[in-house]
Design a protein around this motif. Structure first.
Motif, PDB file in Angstrom:
ATOM      1  N   LEU A  97       0.818  -1.207   0.000  1.00  0.00           N
ATOM      2  CA  LEU A  97       0.000   0.000   0.000  1.00  0.00           C
ATOM      3  C   LEU A  97       0.855   1.261   0.000  1.00  0.00           C
ATOM      4  O   LEU A  97       1.876   1.320   0.678  1.00  0.00           O
ATOM      5  N   ASP A  98       0.390   2.267  -0.715  1.00  0.00           N
ATOM      6  CA  ASP A  98       0.900   3.618  -0.585  1.00  0.00           C
ATOM      7  C   ASP A  98       0.273   4.211   0.684  1.00  0.00           C
ATOM      8  O   ASP A  98      -0.694   3.659   1.214  1.00  0.00           O
ATOM      9  N   VAL A  99       0.780   5.333   1.150  1.00  0.00           N
ATOM     10  CA  VAL A  99       0.213   5.973   2.343  1.00  0.00           C
ATOM     11  C   VAL A  99      -0.646   7.172   1.953  1.00  0.00           C
ATOM     12  O   VAL A  99      -1.862   7.153   2.076  1.00  0.00           O
ATOM     13  N   ASP A 100      -0.007   8.245   1.474  1.00  0.00           N
ATOM     14  CA  ASP A 100      -0.723   9.481   1.187  1.00  0.00           C
ATOM     15  C   ASP A 100      -1.668   9.292   0.007  1.00  0.00           C
ATOM     16  O   ASP A 100      -1.256   8.935  -1.089  1.00  0.00           O
ATOM     17  N   GLY A 101      -2.954   9.499   0.265  1.00  0.00           N
ATOM     18  CA  GLY A 101      -3.980   9.310  -0.752  1.00  0.00           C
ATOM     19  C   GLY A 101      -4.646   7.949  -0.682  1.00  0.00           C
ATOM     20  O   GLY A 101      -5.686   7.739  -1.292  1.00  0.00           O
ATOM     21  N   ILE A 102      -4.048   7.023   0.060  1.00  0.00           N
ATOM     22  CA  ILE A 102      -4.610   5.683   0.234  1.00  0.00           C
ATOM     23  C   ILE A 102      -4.959   5.457   1.707  1.00  0.00           C
ATOM     24  O   ILE A 102      -6.108   5.272   2.056  1.00  0.00           O
ATOM     25  N   TYR A 121      -1.381  -4.365  -5.231  1.00  0.00           N
ATOM     26  CA  TYR A 121      -0.777  -3.067  -4.925  1.00  0.00           C
ATOM     27  C   TYR A 121      -1.878  -2.025  -4.969  1.00  0.00           C
ATOM     28  O   TYR A 121      -2.690  -2.002  -5.899  1.00  0.00           O
ATOM     29  N   MET A 122      -1.891  -1.144  -3.961  1.00  0.00           N
ATOM     30  CA  MET A 122      -2.909  -0.107  -3.871  1.00  0.00           C
ATOM     31  C   MET A 122      -2.237   1.253  -3.835  1.00  0.00           C
ATOM     32  O   MET A 122      -1.492   1.567  -2.905  1.00  0.00           O
ATOM     33  N   GLY A 123      -2.478   2.061  -4.873  1.00  0.00           N
ATOM     34  CA  GLY A 123      -1.889   3.384  -4.954  1.00  0.00           C
ATOM     35  C   GLY A 123      -2.806   4.331  -5.707  1.00  0.00           C
ATOM     36  O   GLY A 123      -3.793   3.911  -6.320  1.00  0.00           O
ATOM     37  N   PHE A 144       2.427  -3.792 -12.325  1.00  0.00           N
ATOM     38  CA  PHE A 144       3.255  -4.987 -12.164  1.00  0.00           C
ATOM     39  C   PHE A 144       2.528  -6.044 -11.341  1.00  0.00           C
ATOM     40  O   PHE A 144       2.605  -7.244 -11.626  1.00  0.00           O
ATOM     41  N   ALA A 145       1.798  -5.598 -10.329  1.00  0.00           N
ATOM     42  CA  ALA A 145       1.127  -6.511  -9.409  1.00  0.00           C
ATOM     43  C   ALA A 145       0.005  -7.267 -10.108  1.00  0.00           C
ATOM     44  O   ALA A 145      -0.574  -6.788 -11.088  1.00  0.00           O
ATOM     45  N   GLY A 146      -0.309  -8.435  -9.586  1.00  0.00           N
ATOM     46  CA  GLY A 146      -1.393  -9.237 -10.129  1.00  0.00           C
ATOM     47  C   GLY A 146      -2.750  -8.587  -9.982  1.00  0.00           C
ATOM     48  O   GLY A 146      -3.662  -8.850 -10.764  1.00  0.00           O
ATOM     49  N   LEU A 147      -2.896  -7.725  -8.958  1.00  0.00           N
ATOM     50  CA  LEU A 147      -4.146  -6.999  -8.726  1.00  0.00           C
ATOM     51  C   LEU A 147      -3.809  -5.562  -8.367  1.00  0.00           C
ATOM     52  O   LEU A 147      -3.216  -5.304  -7.324  1.00  0.00           O
ATOM     53  N   GLY A 148      -4.164  -4.642  -9.246  1.00  0.00           N
ATOM     54  CA  GLY A 148      -3.936  -3.213  -9.005  1.00  0.00           C
ATOM     55  C   GLY A 148      -5.217  -2.566  -8.518  1.00  0.00           C
ATOM     56  O   GLY A 148      -6.262  -2.676  -9.156  1.00  0.00           O
ATOM     57  N   ILE A 149      -5.122  -1.893  -7.368  1.00  0.00           N
ATOM     58  CA  ILE A 149      -6.293  -1.255  -6.747  1.00  0.00           C
ATOM     59  C   ILE A 149      -6.009   0.238  -6.574  1.00  0.00           C
ATOM     60  O   ILE A 149      -4.907   0.626  -6.186  1.00  0.00           O
ATOM     61  N   THR A 150      -7.002   1.064  -6.842  1.00  0.00           N
ATOM     62  CA  THR A 150      -6.888   2.493  -6.613  1.00  0.00           C
ATOM     63  C   THR A 150      -8.161   3.011  -5.962  1.00  0.00           C
ATOM     64  O   THR A 150      -9.035   2.227  -5.567  1.00  0.00           O
ATOM     65  N   VAL A 151      -8.245   4.326  -5.844  1.00  0.00           N
ATOM     66  CA  VAL A 151      -9.358   4.988  -5.164  1.00  0.00           C
ATOM     67  C   VAL A 151     -10.000   6.006  -6.097  1.00  0.00           C
ATOM     68  O   VAL A 151      -9.356   6.487  -7.035  1.00  0.00           O
ATOM     69  N   GLN A 209      -7.506   4.501 -14.620  1.00  0.00           N
ATOM     70  CA  GLN A 209      -7.652   3.861 -15.926  1.00  0.00           C
ATOM     71  C   GLN A 209      -6.906   2.521 -15.996  1.00  0.00           C
ATOM     72  O   GLN A 209      -7.354   1.592 -16.658  1.00  0.00           O
ATOM     73  N   HIS A 210      -5.788   2.406 -15.309  1.00  0.00           N
ATOM     74  CA  HIS A 210      -4.959   1.198 -15.388  1.00  0.00           C
ATOM     75  C   HIS A 210      -5.190   0.205 -14.245  1.00  0.00           C
ATOM     76  O   HIS A 210      -4.666  -0.907 -14.291  1.00  0.00           O
ATOM     77  N   ALA A 211      -5.953   0.595 -13.245  1.00  0.00           N
ATOM     78  CA  ALA A 211      -6.201  -0.295 -12.104  1.00  0.00           C
ATOM     79  C   ALA A 211      -7.201  -1.385 -12.476  1.00  0.00           C
ATOM     80  O   ALA A 211      -8.068  -1.185 -13.323  1.00  0.00           O
ATOM     81  N   ASP A 212      -7.065  -2.526 -11.828  1.00  0.00           N
ATOM     82  CA  ASP A 212      -8.043  -3.603 -11.989  1.00  0.00           C
ATOM     83  C   ASP A 212      -9.334  -3.275 -11.245  1.00  0.00           C
ATOM     84  O   ASP A 212     -10.406  -3.711 -11.645  1.00  0.00           O
TER      85      ASP A 212
END
Length: 186
Positions: A21-26, A112-114, A125-132, A141-144
């Motif tokens: 996980l990222d911190v700022d914004g997540i 990965y969450m960013g 790169f990660a098998g599952l990309g998560i965003t907010v 646009q690129h997150a799963d």
């Protein structure tokens, strides 16, 4: 809530053994707060903390990779028992690759969450990309998967529930909180 996730996302989430996980914004709202004396202030959502503890109890490793260095982040991650904290890491994919090598884990087993451009290489790169939803448009646009909840407002908890649900572990994580619903002697 369990039925809100697309089957393609649930299939990827079922394979996850590590979430970074990222911190700022997540984990926070992405805003930088400073006191009059120049001290940095940061707010973390308590919902996220319990979700991360539930993930770790279910055997999913948690890592935090952030471009900034903050004693507040260090304290919060220590309080939560997060085993991997990588601060001051602008190249988040390289930091993630270091974890991959040390843990001998495949990209398909990583979430990965960013929310911003520095997160994009690690997220893809990660098998599952998560965003907010309050993340940068290109990252969305690129997150799963994009959470319904904004970063800093429980989005991490939503991602934790997604992983636990996809792996058939959410009911067990919630059960201790529902025990009072049963009749005595039932």
């Amino acid at each position: 809530m369990q039925n809100q996730w697309p089957e393609s996302v649930l299939a990827k989430a079922a394979k996850i053994r590590l979430i970074a996980l990222d911190v700022d914004g997540i984990m926070s709202d992405g805003k930088l707060y400073f006191s009059a004396s120049g001290d940095e202030l940061k707010a973390f959502n308590i919902l996220d903390g319990l979700g991360l503890k539930q993930l770790m109890a279910a055997g999913i490793t948690v890592a935090v990779i952030t471009g900034r260095k903050s004693p507040l982040t260090e304290k919060r991650m220590a309080d939560l028992g997060i085993p991997h904290l990588m601060q001051g890491r602008e190249d988040k994919k390289e930091a993630l690759l270091e974890l991959v090598r040390s843990m001998d884990i495949s990209p398909e087993a990583i979430a990965y969450m960013g929310d911003d451009l520095p997160d994009l290489p690690a997220l893809t790169f990660a098998g599952l990309g998560i965003t907010v939803p309050n993340g940068y448009w290109l990252v969305r646009q690129h997150a799963d998967y994009c959470t319904h909840t904004p970063g800093g407002s429980g989005a991490v908890r939503e991602a934790c529930d997604l992983l636990l649900s996809a792996q058939g572990k959410l009911d067990a994580a919630l059960a201790p909180y529902l025990e009072h619903d049963q009749e005595p002697g039932a």
